[in-house]
Design a protein around this motif. Structure first.
Motif, PDB file in Angstrom:
ATOM      1  N   ARG A   1      -2.349 -22.718   1.735  1.00 35.16           N
ATOM      2  CA  ARG A   1      -1.952 -24.091   1.398  1.00 35.16           C
ATOM      3  C   ARG A   1      -2.505 -25.073   2.416  1.00 35.16           C
ATOM      4  O   ARG A   1      -3.080 -26.102   2.070  1.00 35.16           O
ATOM      5  CB  ARG A   1      -0.423 -24.172   1.359  1.00 35.16           C
ATOM      6  CG  ARG A   1       0.129 -25.570   1.154  1.00 35.16           C
ATOM      7  CD  ARG A   1       1.649 -25.562   1.276  1.00 35.16           C
ATOM      8  NE  ARG A   1       2.198 -26.888   1.107  1.00 35.16           N
ATOM      9  CZ  ARG A   1       3.060 -27.237   0.154  1.00 35.16           C
ATOM     10  NH1 ARG A   1       3.454 -26.347  -0.728  1.00 35.16           N
ATOM     11  NH2 ARG A   1       3.527 -28.464   0.084  1.00 35.16           N
TER      12      ARG A   1
ATOM     13  N   ARG B   1       8.790 -33.615 -12.054  1.00 34.39           N
ATOM     14  CA  ARG B   1       8.452 -33.263 -10.673  1.00 34.39           C
ATOM     15  C   ARG B   1       9.668 -32.666  -9.960  1.00 34.39           C
ATOM     16  O   ARG B   1       9.527 -31.812  -9.080  1.00 34.39           O
ATOM     17  CB  ARG B   1       7.943 -34.493  -9.923  1.00 34.39           C
ATOM     18  CG  ARG B   1       6.578 -35.001 -10.379  1.00 34.39           C
ATOM     19  CD  ARG B   1       5.489 -33.950 -10.253  1.00 34.39           C
ATOM     20  NE  ARG B   1       5.271 -33.180 -11.461  1.00 34.39           N
ATOM     21  CZ  ARG B   1       4.668 -32.008 -11.519  1.00 34.39           C
ATOM     22  NH1 ARG B   1       4.221 -31.446 -10.411  1.00 34.39           N
ATOM     23  NH2 ARG B   1       4.503 -31.381 -12.645  1.00 34.39           N
TER      24      ARG B   1
ATOM     25  N   TYR C   1      -1.839 -32.073 -12.091  1.00 32.09           N
ATOM     26  CA  TYR C   1      -0.506 -31.523 -12.356  1.00 32.09           C
ATOM     27  C   TYR C   1      -0.592 -30.385 -13.365  1.00 32.09           C
ATOM     28  O   TYR C   1      -0.001 -29.320 -13.168  1.00 32.09           O
ATOM     29  CB  TYR C   1       0.432 -32.599 -12.921  1.00 32.09           C
ATOM     30  CG  TYR C   1       0.748 -33.720 -11.977  1.00 32.09           C
ATOM     31  CD1 TYR C   1       1.055 -33.473 -10.650  1.00 32.09           C
ATOM     32  CD2 TYR C   1       0.758 -35.033 -12.414  1.00 32.09           C
ATOM     33  CE1 TYR C   1       1.341 -34.501  -9.787  1.00 32.09           C
ATOM     34  CE2 TYR C   1       1.046 -36.072 -11.562  1.00 32.09           C
ATOM     35  CZ  TYR C   1       1.335 -35.810 -10.246  1.00 32.09           C
ATOM     36  OH  TYR C   1       1.617 -36.830  -9.390  1.00 32.09           O
TER      37      TYR C   1
ATOM     38  N   ASP D   1       9.880 -24.677  -6.585  1.00 33.17           N
ATOM     39  CA  ASP D   1       9.499 -24.456  -5.183  1.00 33.17           C
ATOM     40  C   ASP D   1      10.653 -23.857  -4.386  1.00 33.17           C
ATOM     41  O   ASP D   1      10.453 -22.989  -3.528  1.00 33.17           O
ATOM     42  CB  ASP D   1       9.069 -25.784  -4.542  1.00 33.17           C
ATOM     43  CG  ASP D   1       7.784 -26.333  -5.149  1.00 33.17           C
ATOM     44  OD1 ASP D   1       7.054 -25.561  -5.791  1.00 33.17           O
ATOM     45  OD2 ASP D   1       7.530 -27.543  -4.992  1.00 33.17           O
TER      46      ASP D   1
ATOM     47  N   SER E   1      -0.697 -29.953  -6.116  1.00 35.49           N
ATOM     48  CA  SER E   1       0.342 -30.714  -6.804  1.00 35.49           C
ATOM     49  C   SER E   1       0.984 -31.743  -5.876  1.00 35.49           C
ATOM     50  O   SER E   1       1.233 -32.888  -6.262  1.00 35.49           O
ATOM     51  CB  SER E   1       1.405 -29.752  -7.348  1.00 35.49           C
ATOM     52  OG  SER E   1       2.431 -30.454  -8.008  1.00 35.49           O
ATOM     53  N   TYR E   2       1.218 -31.342  -4.630  1.00 32.94           N
ATOM     54  CA  TYR E   2       1.867 -32.238  -3.669  1.00 32.94           C
ATOM     55  C   TYR E   2       0.987 -33.452  -3.363  1.00 32.94           C
ATOM     56  O   TYR E   2       1.445 -34.603  -3.407  1.00 32.94           O
ATOM     57  CB  TYR E   2       2.163 -31.471  -2.379  1.00 32.94           C
ATOM     58  CG  TYR E   2       2.831 -32.309  -1.314  1.00 32.94           C
ATOM     59  CD1 TYR E   2       4.205 -32.454  -1.287  1.00 32.94           C
ATOM     60  CD2 TYR E   2       2.080 -32.973  -0.343  1.00 32.94           C
ATOM     61  CE1 TYR E   2       4.819 -33.234  -0.318  1.00 32.94           C
ATOM     62  CE2 TYR E   2       2.682 -33.751   0.624  1.00 32.94           C
ATOM     63  CZ  TYR E   2       4.059 -33.875   0.636  1.00 32.94           C
ATOM     64  OH  TYR E   2       4.649 -34.657   1.594  1.00 32.94           O
TER      65      TYR E   2
ATOM     66  N   ALA F   1       0.462 -25.366  -5.056  1.00 31.12           N
ATOM     67  CA  ALA F   1       1.476 -26.306  -4.568  1.00 31.12           C
ATOM     68  C   ALA F   1       0.847 -27.409  -3.735  1.00 31.12           C
ATOM     69  O   ALA F   1       1.262 -28.571  -3.797  1.00 31.12           O
ATOM     70  CB  ALA F   1       2.533 -25.561  -3.749  1.00 31.12           C
TER      71      ALA F   1
ATOM     72  N   ALA G   1      10.005 -29.094  -8.161  1.00 30.03           N
ATOM     73  CA  ALA G   1      10.607 -28.891  -6.835  1.00 30.03           C
ATOM     74  C   ALA G   1      11.660 -27.787  -6.888  1.00 30.03           C
ATOM     75  O   ALA G   1      11.833 -27.035  -5.919  1.00 30.03           O
ATOM     76  CB  ALA G   1      11.228 -30.198  -6.334  1.00 30.03           C
TER      77      ALA G   1
ATOM     78  N   GLU H   1      14.180 -34.250  -4.910  1.00 30.38           N
ATOM     79  CA  GLU H   1      13.823 -33.124  -4.048  1.00 30.38           C
ATOM     80  C   GLU H   1      15.060 -32.559  -3.354  1.00 30.38           C
ATOM     81  O   GLU H   1      15.241 -31.339  -3.261  1.00 30.38           O
ATOM     82  CB  GLU H   1      12.785 -33.565  -3.015  1.00 30.38           C
ATOM     83  CG  GLU H   1      11.412 -33.863  -3.620  1.00 30.38           C
ATOM     84  CD  GLU H   1      10.431 -34.401  -2.597  1.00 30.38           C
ATOM     85  OE1 GLU H   1      10.850 -34.653  -1.448  1.00 30.38           O
ATOM     86  OE2 GLU H   1       9.244 -34.566  -2.940  1.00 30.38           O
TER      87      GLU H   1
ATOM     88  N   GLN I   1       1.267 -29.099   8.588  1.00 26.70           N
ATOM     89  CA  GLN I   1       1.728 -27.821   8.059  1.00 26.70           C
ATOM     90  C   GLN I   1       1.052 -26.628   8.717  1.00 26.70           C
ATOM     91  O   GLN I   1       1.418 -25.484   8.446  1.00 26.70           O
ATOM     92  CB  GLN I   1       1.526 -27.798   6.543  1.00 26.70           C
ATOM     93  CG  GLN I   1       2.385 -28.828   5.839  1.00 26.70           C
ATOM     94  CD  GLN I   1       2.311 -28.744   4.332  1.00 26.70           C
ATOM     95  OE1 GLN I   1       1.630 -27.885   3.769  1.00 26.70           O
ATOM     96  NE2 GLN I   1       3.009 -29.635   3.658  1.00 26.70           N
TER      97      GLN I   1
ATOM     98  N   GLU J   1       1.426 -37.583  -4.094  1.00 22.82           N
ATOM     99  CA  GLU J   1       1.298 -38.587  -3.044  1.00 22.82           C
ATOM    100  C   GLU J   1       0.312 -39.682  -3.453  1.00 22.82           C
ATOM    101  O   GLU J   1       0.506 -40.857  -3.167  1.00 22.82           O
ATOM    102  CB  GLU J   1       0.800 -37.935  -1.748  1.00 22.82           C
ATOM    103  CG  GLU J   1       1.746 -36.904  -1.170  1.00 22.82           C
ATOM    104  CD  GLU J   1       3.063 -37.512  -0.767  1.00 22.82           C
ATOM    105  OE1 GLU J   1       3.072 -38.466   0.015  1.00 22.82           O
ATOM    106  OE2 GLU J   1       4.090 -37.038  -1.258  1.00 22.82           O
TER     107      GLU J   1
END
Length: 451
Positions: A80, A41, A100, A48, A143-144, A140, A45, A171, A384, A148
């Motif tokens: 997103r 992960r 994933y 990203d 995946s995020y 993304a 990141a 991260e 977001q 969580e």
């Protein structure tokens, strides 16, 4: 883009008397496999961070326009945000392992395909970049949210703080290493080659996750995982998330203040390439140094944050972190030299980690576990939403105002909105209400959740 743990073995307490059945037993990953999972992960990141470096820089180089750079920021974040509620429902119904693999495969294919198309069709580079940014943002998001929802299913609540710190550490390391590596690669290769590198990074994360399938397949889902996934069931899940959020006034306050923070941070990010390369006439490597400096500040804050969290109340910790972010935004808007700008930018982005620790811990304490992924997805959508709005503001106003003026205006607007949220934020002074007794008919495995 957080506080006292529950002593109730059934899970964290919830606000306003929400029902919460007992949490399921955790299926812990062995130490080596957990390290490989977290490392994978962390590598994602890093990809990203390559994206955050490459997309604005490519957009500005292709167009020479701060307005077009703001537009690409809007395109990068809007899909997103809109997909997040659906991603939350999927995270409750589909094992993280599958999510994933799917999201990383999509990102690997997009990166390699975009690189190839830009070589073959040079005149369509900006359109390709827009499609690439939109597709990457949707993958993304999934995946995020999968991370969580997955982590609490493998990590007991009493070990969650340690697990979160490790995830946050990877991260932050990617925040430091990503822009520096991307800037180094950009100095040696054409900027479009970064897209191929990004595709290769996500291919590696896919292989890493696939190699862990034996352990990740043991993940226990919520009782709703057996239901057939239809448009109606997805809509119902989204509605449950909204209903849960509306019952948590303190969390609503956290959502509001996070939206104001993301507006300031989003404007800062959307204008950073134009300000560095266009206003201060610095080379691309200096643009990479901006995010690296912010990452270093972020790592340094994590040596201080645990002590501050023990000394400060949730409300005091929240306002302290918020004030530091606003101070950085003001510095970005008023900087007369690149050094002043870089230091202010580092403060703006580097202290976001402190803010995140506060809001994540408080959300864990107050959101019911069985509704966690659905509710977090709604929260992330609202949080977001400010990011594409930031891109839209930059697109609209850069013809009349400088990028720095827009950044300063975003701070002023953020503070005005935060003042209106004080009645909701004051609820952070009270502990969450204890949960009602678990309903006797609940025999399913409720989903764990965090942040």
């Amino acid at each position: 883009m957080s506080q006292e743990a529950s002593k109730n073995p059934a899970g964290p307490p919830v606000e306003d008397g929400a029902d919460e059945p007992p949490a399921p037993a955790h299926t812990s990953l062995p130490g080596l496999q957990m390290a490989r999972f977290v490392g994978g992960r962390g590598l994602a990141a890093l990809g990203d961070q390559f994206l955050l470096f490459a997309i604005p820089l490519l957009a500005f180089k292709l167009t020479g326009s701060a307005s077009q750079t703001g537009l690409i920021f809007l395109v990068e974040w809007l899909p997103r945000v809109l997909f997040l509620p659906v991603a939350g429902v999927f995270a409750d119904r589909i094992r993280g392992y599958v999510l994933y693999i799917g999201s990383d495969v999509v990102r690997a294919v997009l990166g390699l395909t975009a690189f190839a198309v830009m070589l073959l069709v040079p005149d369509g580079k900006f359109v390709v970049l827009c499609v690439f940014a939109a597709g990457m943002s949707v993958a993304a998001a999934q995946s995020y949210i999968a991370l969580e929802a997955t982590l609490p299913r493998f990590v007991p609540l009493d070990q969650m703080a340690r697990a979160q710190s490790i995830i946050q550490g990877t991260e932050q390391t990617s925040v430091v290493a990503g822009p520096a590596l991307a800037a180094l690669l950009a100095s040696a290769l054409p900027t479009t080659s970064l897209l191929a590198v990004i595709g290769a990074v996500y291919a590696l994360t896919t292989f890493n996750t696939f190699s862990l399938r034996r352990w990740l397949r043991t993940e226990t889902l919520s009782s709703s995982s057996g239901e057939r996934t239809t448009i109606r069931s997805v809509a119902t899940g989204i509605g449950e998330g909204v209903t849960t959020l509306l019952r948590l006034p303190a969390v609503l306050g956290l959502v509001g203040v996070t939206m104001t923070v993301n507006l300031v941070v989003g404007v800062g990010m959307a204008t950073s390439a134009a300000t560095t390369v266009g206003v201060f006439r610095q080379p691309d490597a200096y643009y990479g140094a901006l995010s690296t400096g912010a990452g270093i500040v972020g790592i340094l804050t994590f040596f201080v944050v645990p002590k501050l969290m023990r000394r400060l109340s949730p409300l005091a910790a929240l306002m302290t972190s918020y004030s530091l972010i606003c101070l950085g935004g003001i510095g970005v808007g008023l900087a007369n030299t690149f050094l002043q700008y870089a230091l202010s930018y580092a403060l703006l982005l580097g202290t976001v980690g402190f803010f995140n620790v506060v809001i994540r811990t408080e959300r864990v304490r107050r959101i019911p576990r069985e509704q966690f992924a659905k509710t977090i997805a709604i929260i992330m959508l609202l949080n977001q939403l400010s990011l594409p709005v930031a891109g839209l503001l930059v697109t609209l106003f850069t013809r009349s105002f400088s990028p720095q003026t827009i950044a300063l205006g975003s701070v002023i607007g953020s503070v005005c909105a935060a003042v209106l949220l004080i009645p909701l934020l004051a609820r952070l002074r009270t502990s969450p209400a204890p949960p009602d007794p678990a309903p006797s008919h609940g025999e399913g495995d409720p989903a764990g959740g965090r942040n």
